[in-house]
Design a protein around this motif. Structure first.
Motif, mmCIF file in Angstrom:
data_model
loop_
_atom_site.group_PDB
_atom_site.id
_atom_site.type_symbol
_atom_site.label_atom_id
_atom_site.label_comp_id
_atom_site.label_asym_id
_atom_site.label_seq_id
_atom_site.Cartn_x
_atom_site.Cartn_y
_atom_site.Cartn_z
ATOM 1 N N ASP A 154 0.844 -1.077 -0.123
ATOM 2 C CA ASP A 154 0.053 -0.001 0.084
ATOM 3 C C ASP A 154 1.150 1.255 -0.009
ATOM 4 O O ASP A 154 1.671 1.492 0.883
ATOM 5 C CB ASP A 154 -0.997 0.082 1.275
ATOM 6 C CG ASP A 154 -1.514 1.504 1.271
ATOM 7 O OD1 ASP A 154 -1.794 1.955 0.216
ATOM 8 O OD2 ASP A 154 -2.125 1.598 2.601
ATOM 9 N N THR A 155 1.002 1.899 -1.066
ATOM 10 C CA THR A 155 1.939 3.032 -1.173
ATOM 11 C C THR A 155 1.347 4.408 -1.109
ATOM 12 O O THR A 155 0.254 4.777 -2.047
ATOM 13 C CB THR A 155 2.658 2.787 -2.673
ATOM 14 O OG1 THR A 155 1.398 3.315 -3.874
ATOM 15 C CG2 THR A 155 3.260 1.530 -2.882
ATOM 16 N N THR A 159 0.918 14.036 -6.222
ATOM 17 C CA THR A 159 1.569 14.302 -7.249
ATOM 18 C C THR A 159 2.795 15.329 -6.774
ATOM 19 O O THR A 159 3.645 15.144 -7.452
ATOM 20 C CB THR A 159 0.359 15.500 -7.907
ATOM 21 O OG1 THR A 159 -0.913 14.830 -8.160
ATOM 22 C CG2 THR A 159 0.876 16.127 -9.102
ATOM 23 N N ASP A 162 -2.512 15.559 4.627
ATOM 24 C CA ASP A 162 -3.131 14.482 5.004
ATOM 25 C C ASP A 162 -3.166 14.193 6.650
ATOM 26 O O ASP A 162 -2.169 14.513 7.264
ATOM 27 C CB ASP A 162 -2.441 13.159 4.297
ATOM 28 C CG ASP A 162 -2.750 12.884 2.998
ATOM 29 O OD1 ASP A 162 -2.978 13.827 2.252
ATOM 30 O OD2 ASP A 162 -2.897 11.712 2.502
ATOM 31 N N ARG A 168 -7.617 13.253 3.702
ATOM 32 C CA ARG A 168 -7.222 14.708 3.520
ATOM 33 C C ARG A 168 -7.781 15.559 4.675
ATOM 34 O O ARG A 168 -8.886 15.202 5.492
ATOM 35 C CB ARG A 168 -7.864 15.321 2.248
ATOM 36 C CG ARG A 168 -7.397 14.891 1.197
ATOM 37 C CD ARG A 168 -5.968 14.911 0.690
ATOM 38 N NE ARG A 168 -5.647 16.303 0.799
ATOM 39 C CZ ARG A 168 -4.426 16.772 0.145
ATOM 40 N NH1 ARG A 168 -3.639 15.922 -0.311
ATOM 41 N NH2 ARG A 168 -4.078 18.011 0.272
ATOM 42 N N ARG A 221 -8.142 13.689 -7.307
ATOM 43 C CA ARG A 221 -8.214 14.732 -6.174
ATOM 44 C C ARG A 221 -9.147 15.626 -6.906
ATOM 45 O O ARG A 221 -8.768 16.014 -7.972
ATOM 46 C CB ARG A 221 -6.737 15.165 -6.218
ATOM 47 C CG ARG A 221 -6.346 15.434 -4.997
ATOM 48 C CD ARG A 221 -4.981 15.538 -4.719
ATOM 49 N NE ARG A 221 -4.474 16.871 -4.534
ATOM 50 C CZ ARG A 221 -3.288 17.184 -4.184
ATOM 51 N NH1 ARG A 221 -2.382 16.205 -4.513
ATOM 52 N NH2 ARG A 221 -2.866 18.300 -4.031
HETATM 53 C C1 WT7 Z 1 -3.440 12.265 -2.188
HETATM 54 C C2 WT7 Z 1 -2.615 12.632 -3.303
HETATM 55 C C3 WT7 Z 1 -0.128 9.367 -5.648
HETATM 56 C C4 WT7 Z 1 -0.910 8.912 -6.706
HETATM 57 C C5 WT7 Z 1 -2.164 9.050 -6.734
HETATM 58 C C6 WT7 Z 1 -2.864 10.175 -6.010
HETATM 59 C C7 WT7 Z 1 -4.189 10.197 -1.148
HETATM 60 C C8 WT7 Z 1 -2.648 8.592 -2.002
HETATM 61 C C9 WT7 Z 1 -2.698 6.895 -0.762
HETATM 62 C C10 WT7 Z 1 -2.729 5.724 -0.028
HETATM 63 C C11 WT7 Z 1 -3.878 6.654 1.625
HETATM 64 C C12 WT7 Z 1 -3.511 8.186 -0.341
HETATM 65 C C13 WT7 Z 1 -3.658 11.192 -0.056
HETATM 66 C C14 WT7 Z 1 -2.755 11.918 -0.922
HETATM 67 N N1 WT7 Z 1 -3.391 9.041 -1.145
HETATM 68 N N2 WT7 Z 1 -2.051 7.383 -1.685
HETATM 69 N N3 WT7 Z 1 -1.742 4.876 -0.063
HETATM 70 N N4 WT7 Z 1 -3.317 5.751 1.293
HETATM 71 N N5 WT7 Z 1 -4.064 7.899 1.025
HETATM 72 O O1 WT7 Z 1 -2.106 11.457 -6.226
HETATM 73 O O2 WT7 Z 1 -3.752 13.082 -7.039
HETATM 74 O O3 WT7 Z 1 -1.695 14.029 -5.798
HETATM 75 O O4 WT7 Z 1 -3.539 12.611 -4.353
HETATM 76 O O5 WT7 Z 1 -4.112 10.813 -2.214
HETATM 77 O O6 WT7 Z 1 -4.652 12.066 0.264
HETATM 78 O O7 WT7 Z 1 -2.577 13.451 -0.320
HETATM 79 P P1 WT7 Z 1 -2.812 12.854 -5.740
#
Ligand code: WT7
Length: 650
Positions: free
Chosen positions: A413-414, A418, A502, A517, A528
């Motif tokens: 779980d990564t 962005t 977060d 968030r 997002r």
């Molecule tokens: C937001 C970033 C990173 C690629 C896709 C999204 C949430 C992302 C997880 C995870 C819980 C996660 C956070 C972060 N998020 N991965 N494994 N567990 N929450 O990129 O559109 O920039 O969104 O996605 O809230 O801040 P993004």
């Protein structure tokens, strides 16, 4: 700002999943990496940067003297496209498959590293003939096809900055992005395939460009065969230009900090932020983490990130990470249920996919469709599966582990964003004893913390804000054209520390759980979305007087957009046709992904005495919960009115 303590406490989780001995023994990265990085973080990253081929070696690992504006691998020069292509061909890997492309209608293409290199050189020559130079911006609005990757790498090869706009965005959203970064060339396709039919794209570009006088050329891939309008002098067919161009192109080396791309993402205010990534640090981050987190064996793996190239996941783990590592990847154009709900699993078996990386929302959709479908496929080629984009609930994690991973392969779980450019918090598959739903620990070289309102590290067993306390190579460098917003958004809540936005909790073992968030950003199906942006879209409709948007928990999409709207008196009471009109309006303004699941027409909105909308109370209504503490409302009767109005269907 919502305090993370407001998140429900997680139930105790006692399940642990260790990698098999066989997996652990052959793993690329062992526990020693944590110690190595914490002994000397910069030395650790300098070593990882050696994965790349530098034209000029760097002389300083990090220049943080003008923090938070970072310079990584100072003095080094490289060409990103050469690192992704030419050097592999030169090393004798030209015949290795770079992509197995699977189109939605079932058409396929196998593209080797030599072929991809030739195509990128051809596209670079055409872009040059269209006047594109290093530093220029090129917008890419494409379906998920090989030409999208070729277009990105052709830009990178020339030092031009690409901005890929997700194909689901509307003409208006595309226009805003083109204008914000001043793009002069757009690369698109006539259309793509989606759920069995053609989804036109060029008409959206044509509409967007009515408001973008600086765009002088549009390069158009012939993909779906749909009729398109043509503007002679501006529009150029890809197959007539790129495919006829010379495949010889001498690439120039650029500074390590030369901009690579801008990716727009939603923030807390209305206009999207252009996140800027640069060359050496970004590529080091993608390349190293793909190898580390997915335990990449480039000679034998078939790697598949089932995401769209229009988002950062696609940039880092379909394009730049995999290609820099000479990986063989799957590139799939379509949706998981087209033409049938077993399509992904058919692809896994067909290409003998070893590594699958996708979003929890997809996993929850498969859960809903039933695991019986998966039983028709072997899935035995898989050796590691990953999740990204939103918190993965333990049920989805367990289902993924059992029905896709057959309780046999590690699940990672990564967590990343962005802004972070590459994965930050994740299990190490050969080391970590994973817990369902936890991203676990910052990767070696990344220093993360969970802090309280005062920026003080919280004790185990408590929640707080996730922060990153040391700079890292693939970090964003700024917000395009707005250094001040960069500093304010990320580096001011806790000065000197990166604030991710977060909430997180550290459990009794010190492992990190992401809780969603803490700002006005929603996460719908891993995408997002900004509450303010959707509110602005709603209010721009003449029927709307005021709007408040919240992200409500949703079993399938994680969060769903729920809007509360006050209509202008001349709009009437708001029958179903008005609600329909408003949903269409949001689709036109932003894109279908931003359409509210529900629009509730209300007479009033709950506000504090200072006039701030209390979204927390609206979220209670949207999630069918008893409404919480209303004492700070200017008029405490408002919530009763709203609840009564909704139950009578007003
Ligand atoms: C937001 C970033 C990173 C690629 C896709 C999204 C949430 C992302 C997880 C995870 C819980 C996660 C956070 C972060 N998020 N991965 N494994 N567990 N929450 O990129 O559109 O920039 O969104 O996605 O809230 O801040 P993004």
């Amino acid at each position: 700002m919502q305090h993370p303590a407001a998140f429900e406490n997680l139930s105790r989780e006692d399940r642990r999943f260790a990698p098999t001995e066989e997996f652990a023994e052959a793993a690329n990265v062992t526990a020693a990496a944590y110690a190595e990085a914490s002994a000397d973080n910069l030395a650790f990253w300098a070593k990882q940067a050696e994965r790349l081929t530098w034209a000029e070696p760097f002389t300083q690992t990090l220049d943080w003297s003008t923090a938070p504006f970072a310079k990584w691998f100072v003095g080094g020069t490289l060409n990103v496209a050469v690192n992704c292509l030419d050097r592999h061909v030169a090393a004798g890997l030209g015949d290795r498959v770079a992509y197995y492309f699977e189109g939605e209608p079932g058409d396929t293409r196998v593209i080797t590293y030599s072929q991809l290199t030739d195509s990128v050189c051809q596209a670079a020559n055409v872009l040059t003939s269209l006047g594109v130079k290093a530093g220029d911006r090129v917008a890419i609005y494409m379906p998920m096809i090989p030409e999208t990757v070729i277009a990105m790498l052709a830009c990178a090869r020339l030092g031009a900055i690409h901005t890929v706009v997700f194909g689901g965005f509307s003409a208006d959203a595309l226009k805003t992005r083109i204008l914000d970064c001043d793009a002069t060339v757009v690369i698109t396709a006539d259309g793509g395939f989606r759920k069995g039919s053609v989804s036109p794209m060029k008409p959206t570009v044509d509409a967007a460009l009515l408001g973008c006088p600086a765009v002088r050329s549009v390069l158009v891939v012939n993909r779906a065969g749909n009729d398109v309008d043509w503007m002679p002098g501006r529009d150029v067919w890809w197959h007539e230009s790129v495919e006829a161009a010379s495949p010889v192109h001498a690439a120039e080396a650029f500074d390590s900090e030369h901009p690579l791309y801008v990716m727009y993402t939603s923030g807390t205010t209305g206009n999207p932020k252009g996140i800027l990534h640069t060359s050496g640090g970004y590529l080091t981050g993608c390349s190293f983490t793909q190898w580390e987190v997915f335990d990449l064996k480039p000679e034998t793996d078939v790697y598949w990130t089932a995401a769209d190239i229009g988002w950062v996941t696609g940039h880092s783990y379909i394009v730049y990470g995999p290609l820099s590592n000479a990986t063989t990847s799957v590139l799939y154009e379509g949706t998981p249920d087209s033409p049938h709900q077993g399509r992904w699993w058919e692809i896994v078996d067909k290409y003998q996919v070893t590594t699958l990386y996708c979003a929890p929302t997809a996993i929850r959709a498969f859960m809903k469709w039933g695991h019986e479908t998966l039983a028709n496929y072997s899935l035995e080629s898989l050796r590691l599966i990953g999740s990204v984009g939103e918190p993965i609930n333990p049920e989805a994690y367990m289902w993924y582990r059992e029905h896709v991973g057959h309780n046999r392969v590690p699940v990672v779980d990564t967590w990343w964003q962005t802004e972070t450019g590459s994965i930050m918090i994740s299990p190490l598959p050969g080391v970590t004893h994973g817990k369902p739903g936890a991203a676990m620990k910052a990767l070696p070289g990344i220093v993360a913390d969970v802090v309280d309102d005062d920026g003080v590290s919280v004790p185990n067993g408590t929640g707080g804000y996730l922060v990153i306390t040391e700079p890292w190579p693939s970090m964003l460098r700024t917000i395009w054209g707005d250094d001040q917003r960069y500093v304010e958004t990320y580096w001011s809540k806790f000065p000197g520390t990166y604030f991710a936005g977060d909430g997180a909790k550290r459990d009794d073992d010190g492992d990190i759980w992401l809780l969603g968030r803490v700002d006005d950003v929603m996460n719908v199906s891993g995408h997002r979305l900004s509450t303010t942006e959707i509110e602005s879209a709603l209010v721009s409709n003449p029927k709307v007087a005021e709007a408040a948007v919240v992200g409500a928990a949703d079993a399938l999409t994680g969060q769903a957009v729920v809007a509360f709207v006050i209509l202008r008196s001349e709009a009437g009471d708001g029958g179903p046709h008005v609600v329909h009109e408003l949903r269409m309006h949001v689709a036109n303004q932003i894109g279908k992904i931003a359409q509210p699941r529900q629009i509730m027409i209300v007479a009033e909105l709950p506000k504090t005495r200072s006039g701030k909308i209390m979204r927390r109370l609206l979220r209670d209504v949207a999630e069918n919960r008893p409404v919480g503490d209303v004492t700070t409302l200017a008029d405490t009767s408002v919530m009763t009115t709203i609840a009564a109005g909704i139950s009578t269907g007003m």
